[in-house]
Design an enzyme around this catalytic site. Structure first.
Site, PDB file in Angstrom:
ATOM      1  N   ASP A  21       0.816  -1.213   0.000  1.00 14.10           N
ATOM      2  CA  ASP A  21       0.000   0.000   0.000  1.00 14.10           C
ATOM      3  C   ASP A  21       0.848   1.261   0.000  1.00 14.10           C
ATOM      4  O   ASP A  21       0.689   2.134  -0.863  1.00 14.10           O
ATOM      5  CB  ASP A  21      -0.925   0.017   1.226  1.00 14.10           C
ATOM      6  CG  ASP A  21      -1.944  -1.102   1.202  1.00 14.10           C
ATOM      7  OD1 ASP A  21      -2.320  -1.530   0.100  1.00 14.10           O
ATOM      8  OD2 ASP A  21      -2.354  -1.563   2.279  1.00 14.10           O
TER       9      ASP A  21
ATOM     10  N   ARG B 167      -0.755   1.444  16.419  1.00 11.64           N
ATOM     11  CA  ARG B 167      -1.176   2.598  15.622  1.00 11.64           C
ATOM     12  C   ARG B 167      -1.135   3.943  16.364  1.00 11.64           C
ATOM     13  O   ARG B 167      -0.667   4.940  15.813  1.00 11.64           O
ATOM     14  CB  ARG B 167      -2.575   2.369  15.047  1.00 11.64           C
ATOM     15  CG  ARG B 167      -2.666   1.222  14.047  1.00 11.64           C
ATOM     16  CD  ARG B 167      -1.558   1.276  13.028  1.00 11.64           C
ATOM     17  NE  ARG B 167      -1.717   0.267  11.990  1.00 11.64           N
ATOM     18  CZ  ARG B 167      -0.759  -0.548  11.583  1.00 11.64           C
ATOM     19  NH1 ARG B 167       0.425  -0.500  12.169  1.00 11.64           N
ATOM     20  NH2 ARG B 167      -0.961  -1.413  10.615  1.00 11.64           N
TER      21      ARG B 167
ATOM     22  N   ASP C 223      -7.797   0.546  10.994  1.00 10.59           N
ATOM     23  CA  ASP C 223      -6.589   1.348  11.164  1.00 10.59           C
ATOM     24  C   ASP C 223      -6.760   2.788  10.715  1.00 10.59           C
ATOM     25  O   ASP C 223      -6.123   3.696  11.254  1.00 10.59           O
ATOM     26  CB  ASP C 223      -5.418   0.706  10.409  1.00 10.59           C
ATOM     27  CG  ASP C 223      -4.787  -0.426  11.198  1.00 10.59           C
ATOM     28  OD1 ASP C 223      -5.085  -0.537  12.403  1.00 10.59           O
ATOM     29  OD2 ASP C 223      -4.013  -1.199  10.622  1.00 10.59           O
TER      30      ASP C 223
ATOM     31  N   SER D 273      -2.506 -10.167   3.282  1.00  6.77           N
ATOM     32  CA  SER D 273      -2.359  -8.864   3.916  1.00  6.77           C
ATOM     33  C   SER D 273      -1.826  -9.115   5.320  1.00  6.77           C
ATOM     34  O   SER D 273      -2.479  -9.788   6.123  1.00  6.77           O
ATOM     35  CB  SER D 273      -3.712  -8.140   3.982  1.00  6.77           C
ATOM     36  OG  SER D 273      -3.584  -6.916   4.672  1.00  6.77           O
TER      37      SER D 273
END
Length: 409
Positions: free
Chosen positions: A18, A98, A127, A179
């Site tokens: 990504d 995060r 996220d 992923s």
């Protein structure tokens, strides 16, 4: 903020699929802004190799590679373990990382006088919320760019095609394109065959698991570990004093070798959908188990029950990106108070994916063998239970008497 006004963007950069294609995409779609990458080291090891060269070649002007491992453990992981917080069995490896990454993003963006912060989170996931709520807490005036919510790319297959067309080097291919998210606490797997809930995870397939092995391949002999705690904080492993970070890393190796910490779960995402993931959290699973074991000795009934109740709220706040909120801070203050006497040692037996209690000791233990014994004792008068039961059951007796009286009318 108009796209044409955005001259400098700080990008949360991992070097994965990504964020790798986001650099050329931003330059193409935002009037060729300066891109500054920020890669946060939260223990993803070799994933950081070659990141600087890759970012610059792909179009970034510079990259910060920030070591956040100590902060990650001390500010996020240990307080959450102490809280006993989970989300539907999930030990929240991604959610834990995060907030602290986003906080550092904001610090660098403000230092660099950036106009915007960009991230590679999809519009389907949790996220995006975690990153953006933290950004709102520390840099509320900065624009936020989420390419997955803007571009025409619809799948990881199209992402790979875009990368190939723009000469962006990738470490994955179409056949191994799970992923994944990795840090020192966990590794997650999503996508491909796992999207069908009827498919068993390929635990025994070489290369699927990265932090350990399947329980079927684990040794036939058990492994013992001893953990020591001071005020709820792990301070030693197998008699050797070390930091919590070092303990986690060593437990990852020991737990992984014994098939510990695998979780296959269909979880309820914040955005409303159910999603299936397979998680590896070998050291984390042991820490949760051991800490709860010691608390069973050191916490009184009311405190333990209320703490278990509030752990659900704590876990939801973290999972939903609300770490930097007054409620989470208040819950952490409560948790810290409960940990004052959670001091002692526990022994755990690891065997083919199982964790078995093998002994616990604490000078603050509220367990009294003298009181609890089935043998003769001189400290507990069993006759006292009669009056206790009569008082405890008084409301029930009154209700029964009233009911009987009215039924005769």
């Amino acid at each position: 903020m108009k796209k044409s006004d955005i001259k400098k963007i700080v990008l949360a950069y991992s070097g994965g699929l990504d964020t790798s294609i986001i650099i050329p995409w931003l330059k193409e779609n935002y009037n060729d802004p300066e891109i500054i990458c920020v890669a946060a080291n939260v223990g993803q090891a070799d994933e950081l190799d070659g990141l600087e060269e890759k970012a610059i070649k792909t179009g970034a002007s510079k990259i910060y590679i920030e070591d956040l491992t100590e902060e990650f453990v001390e500010e996020m992981v240990i307080p959450t373990v102490q809280a006993g917080a989970k989300y539907e069995e999930y030990l929240m490896g991604t959610a834990l990382a995060r907030p602290i990454i986003a906080k550092r993003l904001c610090e660098i963006a403000l230092k660099e006088n950036a106009d915007a912060i960009a991230h590679g989170c999809t519009g389907k996931g949790n996220d995006q919320v975690r990153f953006e709520l933290a950004i709102k807490a520390f840099a509320p005036r900065l624009a936020i760019i989420a390419p997955w919510r803007e571009w025409d790319i619809k799948s990881r297959e199209e992402e790979i095609a875009y990368a190939e067309a723009h000469n962006v080097p990738l470490k994955i291919n179409r056949e191994t394109n799970y992923s994944k998210d990795k840090n020192m606490w966990h590794l997650s797997h999503e996508g491909l065959d796992l999207e069908d809930t009827g498919n068993e995870p390929l635990y025994d397939k070489p290369g699927f698991l990265e932090m350990g092995i399947s329980p079927m391949q684990a040794p036939d002999a058990p492994t013992y570990v001893e953990l020591e705690y001071e005020a709820g904080h792990p301070v030693a492993l197998n008699g050797e004093k070390m930091s919590a970070k070092e303990i986690i890393l060593k437990l990852n190796v020991i737990g992984g070798a014994n098939g510990i910490g695998l979780l296959d779960i269909v979880e309820n995402r914040l955005v409303g959908m159910k999603c299936r993931g397979v998680y590896e959290t070998p050291g984390g699973a042991i820490l949760y188990f051991a800490h709860n074991y010691l608390e069973s000795l050191c916490l009184d009934k009311q405190t333990k029950h209320k703490k278990d109740e509030l752990s659900i709220t704590f876990g939801e706040l973290l999972y939903n990106g609300q770490w930097y909120t007054p409620l989470r801070e208040a819950l952490s203050a409560f948790v810290t108070k409960t940990q004052e006497h959670v001091t002692g040692k526990v022994r755990i037996k690891l065997y083919k994916g199982n964790m078995i209690k093998a002994g616990a000791w604490s000078d603050w233990s509220l367990y009294s063998e003298e009181i609890a014994t089935f043998e003769e004792d001189n400290v507990y008068n069993q006759a006292d239970a009669t009056g206790f039961i009569n008082l405890w059951g008084l409301p029930i007796s009154v209700q029964a008497q009233v009911k009987a009286k009215n039924e005769k009318k």
